[in-house]
Design a protein around this motif. Structure first.
Motif, PDB file in Angstrom:
ATOM      1  N   GLU A  37       0.823  -1.216   0.000  1.00 23.96           N
ATOM      2  CA  GLU A  37       0.000   0.000   0.000  1.00 23.96           C
ATOM      3  C   GLU A  37       0.852   1.258   0.000  1.00 23.96           C
ATOM      4  O   GLU A  37       2.060   1.212   0.207  1.00 23.96           O
ATOM      5  CB  GLU A  37      -0.928   0.006   1.217  1.00 23.96           C
ATOM      6  CG  GLU A  37      -0.224   0.069   2.563  1.00 23.96           C
ATOM      7  CD  GLU A  37      -1.196   0.009   3.727  1.00 23.96           C
ATOM      8  OE1 GLU A  37      -1.377   1.053   4.378  1.00 23.96           O
ATOM      9  OE2 GLU A  37      -1.771  -1.083   3.967  1.00 23.96           O
ATOM     10  N   ARG A  38       0.183   2.376  -0.299  1.00 27.23           N
ATOM     11  CA  ARG A  38       0.858   3.675  -0.208  1.00 27.23           C
ATOM     12  C   ARG A  38       0.941   4.062   1.268  1.00 27.23           C
ATOM     13  O   ARG A  38      -0.067   4.244   1.934  1.00 27.23           O
ATOM     14  CB  ARG A  38       0.103   4.741  -0.992  1.00 27.23           C
ATOM     15  CG  ARG A  38       0.734   6.132  -0.901  1.00 27.23           C
ATOM     16  CD  ARG A  38       0.023   7.152  -1.767  1.00 27.23           C
ATOM     17  NE  ARG A  38       0.288   6.910  -3.175  1.00 27.23           N
ATOM     18  CZ  ARG A  38      -0.592   6.459  -4.047  1.00 27.23           C
ATOM     19  NH1 ARG A  38      -1.836   6.170  -3.639  1.00 27.23           N
ATOM     20  NH2 ARG A  38      -0.278   6.258  -5.307  1.00 27.23           N
ATOM     21  N   THR A  40       1.847   6.315   4.543  1.00 29.95           N
ATOM     22  CA  THR A  40       2.017   7.685   5.025  1.00 29.95           C
ATOM     23  C   THR A  40       2.986   7.655   6.196  1.00 29.95           C
ATOM     24  O   THR A  40       2.782   6.941   7.175  1.00 29.95           O
ATOM     25  CB  THR A  40       0.670   8.285   5.480  1.00 29.95           C
ATOM     26  OG1 THR A  40      -0.237   8.291   4.369  1.00 29.95           O
ATOM     27  CG2 THR A  40       0.852   9.715   5.967  1.00 29.95           C
ATOM     28  N   GLN A  67       8.573   9.987  -1.178  1.00 32.56           N
ATOM     29  CA  GLN A  67       7.737  10.518  -2.249  1.00 32.56           C
ATOM     30  C   GLN A  67       8.135   9.942  -3.609  1.00 32.56           C
ATOM     31  O   GLN A  67       7.274   9.603  -4.427  1.00 32.56           O
ATOM     32  CB  GLN A  67       7.833  12.039  -2.277  1.00 32.56           C
ATOM     33  CG  GLN A  67       6.818  12.703  -3.200  1.00 32.56           C
ATOM     34  CD  GLN A  67       6.683  14.186  -2.916  1.00 32.56           C
ATOM     35  OE1 GLN A  67       7.649  14.939  -2.993  1.00 32.56           O
ATOM     36  NE2 GLN A  67       5.468  14.613  -2.577  1.00 32.56           N
ATOM     37  N   HIS A  71       5.066   6.953  -2.027  1.00 31.41           N
ATOM     38  CA  HIS A  71       4.432   7.022  -0.716  1.00 31.41           C
ATOM     39  C   HIS A  71       4.161   8.477  -0.337  1.00 31.41           C
ATOM     40  O   HIS A  71       4.507   9.393  -1.074  1.00 31.41           O
ATOM     41  CB  HIS A  71       5.304   6.317   0.316  1.00 31.41           C
ATOM     42  CG  HIS A  71       5.539   4.877  -0.007  1.00 31.41           C
ATOM     43  ND1 HIS A  71       4.552   3.914   0.109  1.00 31.41           N
ATOM     44  CD2 HIS A  71       6.640   4.230  -0.485  1.00 31.41           C
ATOM     45  CE1 HIS A  71       5.024   2.743  -0.279  1.00 31.41           C
ATOM     46  NE2 HIS A  71       6.282   2.899  -0.638  1.00 31.41           N
ATOM     47  N   LYS A  72       3.534   8.673   0.805  1.00 34.22           N
ATOM     48  CA  LYS A  72       3.077  10.015   1.177  1.00 34.22           C
ATOM     49  C   LYS A  72       3.830  10.511   2.409  1.00 34.22           C
ATOM     50  O   LYS A  72       3.623  10.011   3.519  1.00 34.22           O
ATOM     51  CB  LYS A  72       1.572  10.002   1.462  1.00 34.22           C
ATOM     52  CG  LYS A  72       0.948  11.387   1.508  1.00 34.22           C
ATOM     53  CD  LYS A  72      -0.562  11.283   1.579  1.00 34.22           C
ATOM     54  CE  LYS A  72      -1.218  12.662   1.427  1.00 34.22           C
ATOM     55  NZ  LYS A  72      -1.040  13.221   0.062  1.00 34.22           N
ATOM     56  N   ASP A 121      -2.513  18.036  -3.279  1.00 36.03           N
ATOM     57  CA  ASP A 121      -3.619  17.153  -2.911  1.00 36.03           C
ATOM     58  C   ASP A 121      -3.539  15.792  -3.592  1.00 36.03           C
ATOM     59  O   ASP A 121      -4.453  14.979  -3.479  1.00 36.03           O
ATOM     60  CB  ASP A 121      -4.958  17.817  -3.267  1.00 36.03           C
ATOM     61  CG  ASP A 121      -5.162  19.123  -2.521  1.00 36.03           C
ATOM     62  OD1 ASP A 121      -4.748  19.188  -1.334  1.00 36.03           O
ATOM     63  OD2 ASP A 121      -5.699  20.079  -3.106  1.00 36.03           O
ATOM     64  N   GLY A 122      -2.437  15.526  -4.304  1.00 32.75           N
ATOM     65  CA  GLY A 122      -2.288  14.251  -4.993  1.00 32.75           C
ATOM     66  C   GLY A 122      -2.017  13.107  -4.032  1.00 32.75           C
ATOM     67  O   GLY A 122      -1.676  13.325  -2.866  1.00 32.75           O
ATOM     68  N   PRO A 123      -2.147  11.868  -4.503  1.00 32.54           N
ATOM     69  CA  PRO A 123      -1.990  10.688  -3.637  1.00 32.54           C
ATOM     70  C   PRO A 123      -0.654  10.630  -2.908  1.00 32.54           C
ATOM     71  O   PRO A 123      -0.596  10.200  -1.757  1.00 32.54           O
ATOM     72  CB  PRO A 123      -2.140   9.514  -4.613  1.00 32.54           C
ATOM     73  CG  PRO A 123      -2.912  10.064  -5.760  1.00 32.54           C
ATOM     74  CD  PRO A 123      -2.498  11.492  -5.881  1.00 32.54           C
ATOM     75  N   SER A 124       0.429  11.027  -3.568  1.00 30.23           N
ATOM     76  CA  SER A 124       1.736  10.985  -2.925  1.00 30.23           C
ATOM     77  C   SER A 124       2.297  12.383  -2.659  1.00 30.23           C
ATOM     78  O   SER A 124       3.486  12.519  -2.349  1.00 30.23           O
ATOM     79  CB  SER A 124       2.728  10.178  -3.774  1.00 30.23           C
ATOM     80  OG  SER A 124       2.902  10.781  -5.042  1.00 30.23           O
ATOM     81  N   ASP A 125       1.457  13.392  -2.764  1.00 32.26           N
ATOM     82  CA  ASP A 125       1.915  14.749  -2.446  1.00 32.26           C
ATOM     83  C   ASP A 125       2.144  14.878  -0.947  1.00 32.26           C
ATOM     84  O   ASP A 125       1.417  14.284  -0.135  1.00 32.26           O
ATOM     85  CB  ASP A 125       0.886  15.791  -2.894  1.00 32.26           C
ATOM     86  CG  ASP A 125       0.889  15.985  -4.401  1.00 32.26           C
ATOM     87  OD1 ASP A 125       1.830  15.487  -5.055  1.00 32.26           O
ATOM     88  OD2 ASP A 125      -0.042  16.614  -4.926  1.00 32.26           O
TER      89      ASP A 125
END
Length: 415
Positions: A37-38, A40, A67, A71-72, A121-125
């Motif tokens: 998974e991504r 955080t 990043q 990932h975030k 606001d992006g998934p990995s921003d």
């Protein structure tokens, strides 16, 4: 340093290959998390000064690597924890700063580092957050009942940051004693707000990270993870980021792009490959080629390191300008524009000018520099520590050039 596990996930595998891995909690589970998974993850920076220094760069590059791997990252600014002060590595209590000073420091720090990540606001921003948002609003008794009851004073006294201070018989304030609790609570709060389950830090923060992992299990019943990086020393054993002139700051207002480039150019031979891995985005195959070079070719690798590291922090234009300035000053002997410049009233003593230019920390150090033939005025060695420098020494460009050895040059303009 513990042996690194054989990770399967892209991020952790790259993290090890780049030399950034020191240790982690639950390695197999953490590897699985990054693989499926991504993730955080966060790293926190207190606002005790108006700039971070090179010692913080491994952590900043960790956020960057997160990043790059999709990932975030969360960049957590310690507007709240700065009010307590981290006792780690300190023999005395940090100076208490006002809210205004902390905010000014925070904004200044961000001006020097936020471009290392992509925010949005992006998934990995990346996410930028200040822990003062929740720490400043806590009520004392409810916080003690909800959070404080989960902390054992016995265990807190055994933590390295506390134990070292007490062993040295240095005072530790109750305010500082609470720092670990505040950092642990940050972890829980970031999970509640952003689903963050990983904290990364330097290896010296391991005790605080473990406290956050334990608190997460107790308060929200979730498994948190810690990932640490090694504390970086040079091949000769010196602390990374310290020079005769002091700390190597990341903000251009504290250390110019030229001086930053010079810091990396002066890397010890044994550190070239390691620092290319840690502090640049260069491909690993190219790094392997560069670190195998010898003699004069290794100096070329150091220039590549300096330009790549400076480009990440200050941009390609500033890095190329610094490299060109160095080439003109050192290889062509030119009075290159872009060298660090100071103004001084002339006539003045050579010792005073050397100190003002940052080539020596004191008159006695400048005198020693002269004794060792290490100080030059307009490329000529200075032999007289009593030399008075007046306008007759100005070159055709109306400036003086002071040099310490072959690598440090400063221009002096008359005031």
């Amino acid at each position: 340093m513990p042996a690194a596990p054989q990770f399967q996930s892209e991020f952790l595998r790259t993290f090890v290959e780049r030399g950034a891995y020191y240790d982690c909690s639950g390695p197999a589970e953490l590897d699985g998390l990054f693989a499926k998974e991504r993730v955080t993850a966060y790293i926190g920076f207190d606002c005790t000064a108006d700039s971070l220094h090179v010692g913080s760069l491994v952590q900043l590059m960790t956020l960057r690597r997160l990043q790059q791997a999709g990932h975030k990252p969360i960049l957590l600014m310690g507007g709240g924890t700065t009010k307590a002060g981290d006792p780690s590595g300190k023999d005395e209590t940090r100076q208490l700063l006002t809210n205004e000073q902390i905010e000014a420091n925070k904004q200044s720090i961000l001006s020097g580092i936020r471009h290392l990540l992509k925010f949005g606001d992006g998934p990995s921003d990346a996410i930028l957050v200040d822990n003062a948002q929740w720490l400043d609003k806590l009520e004392w008794i409810p916080f003690l009942r909800e959070v404080g009851r989960h902390f054992s004073v016995n265990r807190m006294l055994s933590m390295e940051s506390v134990k070292l201070r007490l062993d040295r018989e240095q005072p530790l304030s109750f305010l500082e004693f609470n720092y670990s609790i505040m950092q642990a609570y940050d972890f829980v709060e970031l999970y509640k707000r952003y689903g963050c389950r990983v904290q990364s830090s330097g290896s010296d923060q391991w005790g605080n990270v473990v406290s956050g992992i334990d608190l997460g299990h107790r308060l929200v019943g979730t498994q948190f993870y810690g990932l640490t990086t090694p504390l970086i020393t040079t091949a000769s054993g010196a602390k990374m980021g310290k020079t005769a002139a002091g700390a190597v700051w990341l903000n251009a207002g504290r250390v110019s792009p030229y001086d930053y480039w010079q810091f990396w150019r002066n890397t010890e031979d044994g550190d070239v490959g390691r620092f290319l891995r840690l502090f640049t985005d260069m491909p690993l195959a190219e790094i392997k080629r560069l670190e195998s070079l010898q003699g004069a070719e290794l100096n070329d690798a150091k220039k590549i390191l300096a330009t790549a590291a400076t480009a990440i922090l200050h941009g390609s234009e500033a890095a190329d300008k610094a490299a060109d300035t160095a080439r003109r000053a050192f290889e062509d002997g030119a009075m290159a524009e872009g060298l660090p410049t100071i103004t001084a009233k002339l006539p003045d003593g050579i010792l005073n000018l050397a100190v003002a230019a940052g080539l020596a920390a004191s008159n006695s150090e400048a005198r020693k520099l002269i004794t060792n033939n290490g100080l030059k005025l307009n490329d000529a060695a200075v032999s007289d520590p009593k030399l008075m420098v007046d306008a007759s020494a100005l070159n055709a460009d109306g400036v003086l050039k002071l040099s310490s050895g072959k690598k440090k040059h400063v221009l002096v303009k008359p005031a």
